[in-house]
Design an enzyme around this catalytic site. Structure first.
Site, PDB file in Angstrom:
ATOM      1  N   ASN A 223       0.895  -1.127   0.061  1.00 37.39           N
ATOM      2  CA  ASN A 223       0.089   0.106   0.000  1.00 37.39           C
ATOM      3  C   ASN A 223       0.873   1.214   0.045  1.00 37.39           C
ATOM      4  O   ASN A 223       2.117   1.254  -0.093  1.00 37.39           O
ATOM      5  CB  ASN A 223      -0.998  -0.137   0.950  1.00 37.39           C
ATOM      6  N   ALA A 289       1.978   1.221  11.866  1.00 38.62           N
ATOM      7  CA  ALA A 289       2.146   0.339  10.071  1.00 38.62           C
ATOM      8  C   ALA A 289       0.508   0.565   9.549  1.00 38.62           C
ATOM      9  O   ALA A 289      -0.487   0.024  10.343  1.00 38.62           O
ATOM     10  CB  ALA A 289       2.721  -0.709  10.571  1.00 38.62           C
ATOM     11  N   LYS A 351     -12.806   0.320  17.090  1.00 38.93           N
ATOM     12  CA  LYS A 351     -11.393  -0.159  17.013  1.00 38.93           C
ATOM     13  C   LYS A 351     -10.959  -0.121  18.359  1.00 38.93           C
ATOM     14  O   LYS A 351     -10.376  -0.859  18.794  1.00 38.93           O
ATOM     15  CB  LYS A 351     -10.592   0.391  16.059  1.00 38.93           C
TER      16      LYS A 351
HETATM   17  O1  C5P Z   1      -8.250  -2.377  11.363  1.00 36.52           O
HETATM   18  P1  C5P Z   1      -7.250  -1.331  10.988  1.00 36.52           P
HETATM   19  O2  C5P Z   1      -6.237  -1.732   9.738  1.00 36.52           O
HETATM   20  O3  C5P Z   1      -8.241   0.124  10.459  1.00 36.52           O
HETATM   21  O4  C5P Z   1      -6.318  -0.842  12.260  1.00 36.52           O
HETATM   22  C1  C5P Z   1      -5.531   0.071  12.311  1.00 36.52           C
HETATM   23  C2  C5P Z   1      -4.740  -0.047  13.355  1.00 36.52           C
HETATM   24  O5  C5P Z   1      -4.561  -1.470  13.763  1.00 36.52           O
HETATM   25  C3  C5P Z   1      -3.499   0.552  13.291  1.00 36.52           C
HETATM   26  O6  C5P Z   1      -2.990   0.998  14.437  1.00 36.52           O
HETATM   27  C4  C5P Z   1      -2.410  -0.584  12.671  1.00 36.52           C
HETATM   28  O7  C5P Z   1      -1.186  -0.339  12.828  1.00 36.52           O
HETATM   29  C5  C5P Z   1      -2.976  -1.915  13.611  1.00 36.52           C
HETATM   30  N1  C5P Z   1      -3.229  -3.010  12.914  1.00 36.52           N
HETATM   31  C6  C5P Z   1      -2.222  -4.023  13.115  1.00 36.52           C
HETATM   32  N2  C5P Z   1      -2.173  -5.195  12.354  1.00 36.52           N
HETATM   33  C7  C5P Z   1      -3.141  -5.415  11.288  1.00 36.52           C
HETATM   34  C8  C5P Z   1      -4.064  -4.373  10.973  1.00 36.52           C
HETATM   35  C9  C5P Z   1      -4.058  -3.302  11.448  1.00 36.52           C
HETATM   36  O8  C5P Z   1      -1.480  -3.897  13.899  1.00 36.52           O
HETATM   37  N3  C5P Z   1      -3.152  -6.702  10.528  1.00 36.52           N
END
Ligand code: C5P
Length: 424
Positions: A223, A289, A351
């Site tokens: 991304n 991230a 979240k």
């Molecule tokens: O679910 P979403 O991607 O929107 O959540 C964002 C948060 O979760 C961010 O802090 C991101 O770094 C973390 N995240 C993570 N592992 C993932 C997906 C998101 O640590 N697989």
């Protein structure tokens, strides 16, 4: 782009220049010190002015050059005592053997030697002279006296000399001198931050950048995350006295000064590294991230060949790193980020609960002026219910400023005692 904290604001350096051919290098030295953010004033002896003009240093330092002890006009501007008090560090470069002798003997017959006696700032000397003069017993005796008196000596280096000799006596390159001065102030700053900083004695782990999920040996899914927010946070946490480990996906950013960086590629690698760091002891975990939600179920061993009009690649869900860490027994203070294009606050609050975070910072990435590749950001911060802290709106600002405000929010949550909160 660099988040190196190499620029040191509001520190005052006096560069003393004495008579020697190495004085030409001092022009670059003054330039480099200015580049690093120092305020610079130059003091020149009469001997120095035989090699290079005060006008050069006036232009480079942006300040009038000081040459006379008993010049009523100069004394009216900034007298020698005022000048001595102004300095946070006095660097004599080059320092001639005559100047070393004067300092050692405590003479005060010109501006520089008077300044030496009048200042309480650290004094550094970078001697530069003919190798025979350097080796002379009197010079070495004077140096020993100066070291005894607390003067820091930057040793000359060996090489060919302007006089044709080869040996010890060359002044180190100006970049090296500027680096040593900058280092000195960084160390001093760090010592204060480690004691009094908002995150003093905390180990902060930060994930940053995108992840890269391999399809075959030459292709991947990823991304547009640049990692800027995570790198700015790493720099801000370090400046706040924390020990910082940055787990970085593939980004092209310089590692912030003082920060330990571990490069990873995939989400699984990012999670494995995060778990290892948890074992090391981690107080605050910040997940900036942009982790790929899915990875390829079976990475092809060889490059996939073009065939047919369609290609199906099965994807499986990646682990949620921040949610996994939040479930561990020894869980640190957990900070997440939410980048949304609509219902920003509602999704972020969801979240915060779903991932069991302590704090979440959310931003609206549908706004063209902030977010992913931008150097600026605007965020809203929510804290978990138990903290009884109201949400915080962080107005649009540089990612560095936002990072600083996030550090303050983390500090406030870590030190907030809800029992003392009358509103609840
Ligand atoms: O679910 P979403 O991607 O929107 O959540 C964002 C948060 O979760 C961010 O802090 C991101 O770094 C973390 N995240 C993570 N592992 C993932 C997906 C998101 O640590 N697989």
């Amino acid at each position: 782009m660099s988040f190196d904290l190499s620029v040191i604001p509001n520190k005052n350096i006096i560069v003393g220049i004495t008579g020697g051919i190495a004085a030409y290098k001092s022009a670059i030295l003054v330039r480099r010190l200015k580049d690093a953010g120092f305020n610079v004033r130059v003091v020149m002896t009469e001997g120095a002015q035989a090699f290079i003009t005060p006008l050069t240093f006036q232009a480079l330092s942006g300040n009038p050059v000081h040459t006379q002890l008993l010049d009523p006009e100069a004394e009216a501007g900034m007298g020698h005592i005022e000048l001595a008090r102004w300095a946070d560090l006095v660097l004599i470069a080059p320092a001639s053997c005559d100047t070393l002798a004067k300092f050692a003997a405590g003479l005060a017959d010109d501006l520089l030697s008077t300044l030496y006696l009048a200042t309480s700032a650290p004094v550094w000397v970078a001697p530069a002279m003919n190798q025979q003069m350097w080796a002379a017993k009197a010079t070495q005796r004077n140096l020993a006296t100066l070291v005894d008196d607390g003067v820091h000596v930057i040793m000359p280096v060996s090489g060919s000399q302007a006089c044709g000799d080869v040996g010890l006596g060359r002044m180190p390159e100006p970049e090296e001198l500027a680096r040593q001065v900058t280092d000195y102030f960084h160390k001093a700053q760090r010592a204060i931050a480690e004691k009094f900083g908002l995150l003093a004695s905390k180990h902060v782990v930060i994930t940053a950048g995108p992840t890269r999920e391999a399809i075959d040996p030459v292709r991947y899914i990823s991304n547009h995350s640049t990692g800027k927010m995570g790198f700015a946070l790493a720099a801000a946490c370090y400046a706040a006295g924390a020990k910082v480990t940055l787990i970085a996906g593939p980004v092209s950013l310089d590692t912030p000064n003082g920060v330990r960086r571990i490069n990873v590629s995939s989400a699984v690698q990012m999670l494995d590294t995060s778990m290892q760091l948890l074992d090391e002891g981690c107080d605050v975990f910040i997940a900036t991230a942009a982790v790929a939600d899915y990875r390829v179920a079976e990475v092809a061993e060889h490059k996939i060949k073009k065939s047919g009009d369609e290609l199906d690649i099965a994807l499986i869900k990646n682990p949620d790193i921040v949610a996994t860490i939040a479930q561990q027994d020894k869980r640190p203070f957990m900070v997440g980020f939410a980048a949304e294009t609509r219902n920003v606050e509602e999704y972020a609050a969801g979240k915060l609960v779903a991932k069991k975070l302590d704090m979440i910072a959310c931003n609206d990435v549908s706004r063209a002026d902030i977010g992913f590749a931008s150097d600026e950001n605007a965020m809203t911060v929510f804290f978990a219910e138990g903290y009884h802290l109201p949400k915080r709106d962080l107005e649009k600002a540089s990612k560095q400023e936002i990072a600083q405000q996030l550090v303050e929010a983390i500090h406030d949550a870590l030190h907030h005692d809800p029992a003392q909160d009358e509103a609840f």
